[in-house]
Scaffold this motif. Structure first.
Motif, short mmCIF file in Angstrom:
data_model
loop_
_atom_site.label_atom_id
_atom_site.label_comp_id
_atom_site.label_asym_id
_atom_site.label_seq_id
_atom_site.Cartn_x
_atom_site.Cartn_y
_atom_site.Cartn_z
N LEU A 78 -8.81 -80.13 -95.46
CA LEU A 78 -9.01 -81.47 -96.02
C LEU A 78 -8.19 -82.53 -95.30
O LEU A 78 -8.65 -83.66 -95.11
CB LEU A 78 -8.66 -81.46 -97.51
N LEU A 93 -15.33 -84.96 -89.51
CA LEU A 93 -15.39 -85.26 -90.95
C LEU A 93 -16.44 -84.39 -91.62
O LEU A 93 -16.29 -83.92 -92.75
CB LEU A 93 -15.71 -86.76 -91.14
N LEU A 94 -17.51 -84.13 -90.88
CA LEU A 94 -18.61 -83.33 -91.44
C LEU A 94 -18.23 -81.84 -91.49
O LEU A 94 -18.49 -81.16 -92.47
CB LEU A 94 -19.86 -83.55 -90.59
N PHE A 152 -8.69 -90.26 -101.16
CA PHE A 152 -8.98 -88.92 -100.63
C PHE A 152 -7.72 -88.08 -100.64
O PHE A 152 -7.72 -86.91 -101.07
CB PHE A 152 -9.52 -89.07 -99.19
N LEU A 169 -17.43 -87.50 -101.78
CA LEU A 169 -16.72 -88.54 -101.03
C LEU A 169 -16.91 -88.34 -99.53
O LEU A 169 -17.22 -89.30 -98.80
CB LEU A 169 -15.24 -88.50 -101.41
N ALA A 170 -16.75 -87.08 -99.05
CA ALA A 170 -16.83 -86.84 -97.62
C ALA A 170 -18.22 -87.23 -97.10
O ALA A 170 -18.35 -87.93 -96.09
CB ALA A 170 -16.53 -85.38 -97.32
N LEU A 171 -19.27 -86.81 -97.82
CA LEU A 171 -20.62 -87.13 -97.36
C LEU A 171 -20.89 -88.64 -97.44
O LEU A 171 -21.50 -89.22 -96.55
CB LEU A 171 -21.65 -86.36 -98.17
N PHE A 207 -11.76 -88.97 -90.59
CA PHE A 207 -12.33 -90.19 -91.15
C PHE A 207 -11.62 -91.41 -90.57
O PHE A 207 -12.25 -92.40 -90.19
CB PHE A 207 -12.19 -90.17 -92.68
N PHE A 259 -16.85 -88.37 -86.59
CA PHE A 259 -18.00 -88.07 -87.46
C PHE A 259 -18.20 -86.55 -87.58
O PHE A 259 -18.29 -86.01 -88.68
CB PHE A 259 -19.25 -88.73 -86.87
N LEU A 292 -18.73 -90.95 -97.12
CA LEU A 292 -18.02 -91.63 -96.04
C LEU A 292 -18.78 -91.53 -94.73
O LEU A 292 -18.79 -92.46 -93.92
CB LEU A 292 -16.62 -91.04 -95.88
N LEU A 293 -19.44 -90.38 -94.51
CA LEU A 293 -20.29 -90.27 -93.32
C LEU A 293 -21.37 -91.34 -93.38
O LEU A 293 -21.64 -92.03 -92.39
CB LEU A 293 -20.95 -88.90 -93.25
N LYS A 313 -9.94 -83.44 -92.29
CA LYS A 313 -11.10 -84.27 -92.67
C LYS A 313 -10.66 -85.73 -92.78
O LYS A 313 -11.33 -86.64 -92.28
CB LYS A 313 -11.64 -83.80 -94.02
N ILE A 369 -14.76 -84.37 -103.93
CA ILE A 369 -14.39 -84.39 -102.51
C ILE A 369 -15.63 -84.22 -101.64
O ILE A 369 -15.81 -84.92 -100.63
CB ILE A 369 -13.34 -83.29 -102.22
#
Lengths: 127, 497
Positions: free
Chosen positions: A34, A28-29, A99, B170-172, A41, A25, B174-175, A37, B167
């Motif tokens: 990338l 990813l944040l 992604f 998507l990243a946020l 995930f 987590f 996914l969180l 990232k 992107i």
């Protein structure tokens, strides 16, 4: 102390899953790269699958496929978490593919996978 | 034998999914567009029939998918509120597509348009599934589908900027879905169920015995934060302006008007049907919603005020509107939740009207996006001008328009809770003034003549001028004049949840 150790050994999968979830987590944040990232995930999702699979497993029982005509539920492990894990894997594979596709498109344009750098270049172009 | 209308929810979802699969196989883009319009119109029509059937009898029914009965199988749970939301989702998708199609064909490269239509179908299917489902894990799967589809319709424009903002989105997202999934998994581990009524039974039992109090609070928090990230509640909404502002007009209208609301509908369903609303209030989740909602209202308004890019300004304003909705949900009174839903319905019509009108105005001026440079554009297409004006006035809260009634009910709900009255009133007032500060100059600008407004006549946009703008405008006025009837449906639906 003894009790704590016992709980930790009994719940080792759960503890590992929660640690991995937190790790995934946060990365990813916060990761700027990338590819990292995306890997984070996957770690996060896998930790949830580990958690589910370990919760569904019951010591000493077998996979939930009927063998020798035994219909007694006490012989098999809980099949639902395994089903959920399979569905979850499908979701996570599709998200990863999407992604990665976006990352490849940006890499082809800017030759970098650093997200901050990319956004800087994008904004510069827009001006 | 089941009554015929019981099949409508499943048919609506399946129709969207099947058409999504068929569209890439169609030979021409026009055929894909027609199929997409037909399906979303069909969903709206069926949902209207469903609404007509369930509202008079106060009917709430559970539809079993497949042949496995509860607690193993998958179910849909449908009542007046679900039918109303499905109707809004279908209708607004249809109108956004009809009104934005010209810009869409300009923005998206040939060869990719069919995939865009597929994603639009998937998005509508996931919105409907999130609204109807009675199963927590199914809702997770459709949350992910909607995330992917929403990201895909943003990235369809295929410029580096939209890819970058996708992107981030998507990243946020996914969180958010990660948090939601772990919440679902924990809940399953504690209760052993995934269907909402069974979950509720087990949770009430656990609460009565006092066991697992901490994990249940944690799970409620995880589910809430997961969905709050996706519906762009402050402080999680940083992805929204870039994603919604950069996409093609149809995408922006659907994302701002509908997708954010689909998640909120699911959240309310989870609160009512799993935790029960009283438990959620006693766990203080509503207090967090209330505070975040209030800050979001101010923050979104300030950011919108500072923005010059017209679509990004509208996107920031969406963030403020999401704040209104969460403030209503957090007021701790049932009228507040109903008012929040009225706000959802009103905003679902107003924001697409604004996005489509702004898109049309900028199309007239060679795709100019700055609100300052759109000076005089309304004179070249007065339908778009009136649409933008009407939408803006509704946002500000002028009586006889939808926005006024939503704000009125929010205030009335706040009156019922003296502890939360004053902050709510104060913030509503500031936010309304801010709304006027950034919408009215835009309205004045587009009606002020400039040398460009007398230049050559423009190409007609039949979908926008004859279908989308009139219907959306009528809906905004109807909600303002006759919104009490919609409010009645919402209250009945909430009572049955």
């Amino acid at each position: 102390m003894n009790n704590l150790l016992k709980t930790m050994i009994n719940d080792r999968f759960m503890i590992a899953a929660v640690l991995l979830f937190g790790f995934g987590f946060m990365n990813l944040l916060l990761q700027k790269n990338l590819i990292r990232k995306i890997i984070s995930f996957n770690i996060m999702e896998s930790s949830i699958f580990l958690f589910l699979a370990s919760q569904g497993y019951i010591n000493g029982r077998i996979a939930p496929i009927i063998v020798d005509g035994i219909l007694d539920a006490d012989v098999y492990i809980n099949p639902i978490p395994s089903g959920l894990v399979l569905t979850g894997i499908v979701v996570s594979v599709s998200v990863t593919a999407f992604f990665l596709a976006l990352t490849v498109r940006l890499y082809n344009i800017y030759k970098t996978v650093d997200f901050d750098e990319i956004m800087l270049l994008v904004n510069k172009e827009a001006e | 034998m089941l009554p015929l209308h019981y099949n409508i929810p499943a048919i609506s979802i399946l129709a969207c999914l099947i058409s999504g699969i068929v569209i890439p196989l169609l030979p021409s883009e026009r055929a894909a567009l027609r199929l997409n319009l037909t399906v979303s119109g069909f969903v709206a029509f069926l949902s209207a029939i469903l609404l007509y059937k369930v509202v008079p009898n106060n009917e709430y029914f559970v539809y079993t998918m497949g042949s496995f009965p509860a607690p193993w199988g998958n179910e849909l749970a449908v009542g007046p509120l679900e039918a109303l939301m499905a109707f809004v989702f279908g209708l607004v998708t249809f109108l956004s597509l009809a009104g934005g199609v010209q810009t869409l064909f300009h923005d998206i490269l040939p060869g990719k348009r069919n995939f865009f239509f597929t994603m639009l179908n998937m998005l509508l299917a996931s919105l409907l599934a999130m609204t109807y489902t009675n199963d927590l894990f199914t809702s997770y799967v459709f949350i992910e589908i909607s995330t992917l589809a929403a990201c895909a319709i943003v990235v369809a424009r295929d410029t580096p900027k939209t890819i970058g903002s996708t992107i981030r989105y998507l990243a946020l997202s996914l969180l958010g879905s990660g948090l939601f999934l772990i919440g679902v998994v924990l809940l399953y581990c504690i209760t052993g169920h995934l269907l909402m009524p069974h979950l509720q039974m087990q949770i009430l039992r656990l609460i009565a015995t006092g066991k697992y109090a901490m994990p249940i609070t944690l799970i409620a928090g995880l589910l809430f934060v997961g969905i709050a990230i996706k519906s762009a509640l402050f402080p999680f909404g940083t992805w929204l302006p870039m994603a919604h502002g950069g996409a093609t007009t149809t995408s922006s209208a659907i994302l701002s008007g509908l997708v954010l609301k689909g998640y909120i509908m699911l959240l309310v369903k989870i609160f009512y049907r799993i935790f029960t609303i009283d438990l959620i209030r006693s766990l203080h989740v509503t207090d967090v919603m209330y505070v975040c909602g209030l800050i979001g209202m101010i923050y979104g308004s300030i950011e919108a005020y500072r923005e010059e890019h017209i679509k990004r300004m509208l996107a920031h304003s969406s963030m403020a509107q999401i704040g209104y909705i969460f403030m209503g949900l957090g007021l701790d009174v049932n009228l507040g939740i109903a008012a929040a839903f009225l706000q959802i319905v009103v905003h679902a019509f107003v924001k697409p009207l604004l996005f489509l009108s702004a898109g049309r105005l900028s199309e007239i001026y060679n795709h100019e996006k700055s609100s300052y440079r759109l000076r005089g554009s309304a004179h070249k297409d007065w339908v778009a001008g009136i649409g933008f004006t009407l939408g803006s006035l509704s946002m500000v809260g002028i009586p006889l328009l939808g926005g006024f009634l939503a704000k009125y009910y929010l205030i009335e709900a706040a009156m019922q809770n003296p502890y939360k009255l004053w902050p709510a009133l104060f913030t509503l007032m500031i936010s309304a003034v801010m709304n006027a500060l950034y919408y009215i100059p835009g309205v004045i600008a587009i009606w002020t003549r400039s040398e460009l407004s007398t230049a050559n006549p423009v190409e007609h946009n039949i979908g926008f001028t004859w279908i989308a703008a009139p219907v959306l405008s009528i809906a905004v006025v109807f909600l303002g004049v006759n919104g009490t009837y919609v409010m009645e449906i919402i209250q009945r639906g909430l009572a049955l949840l």
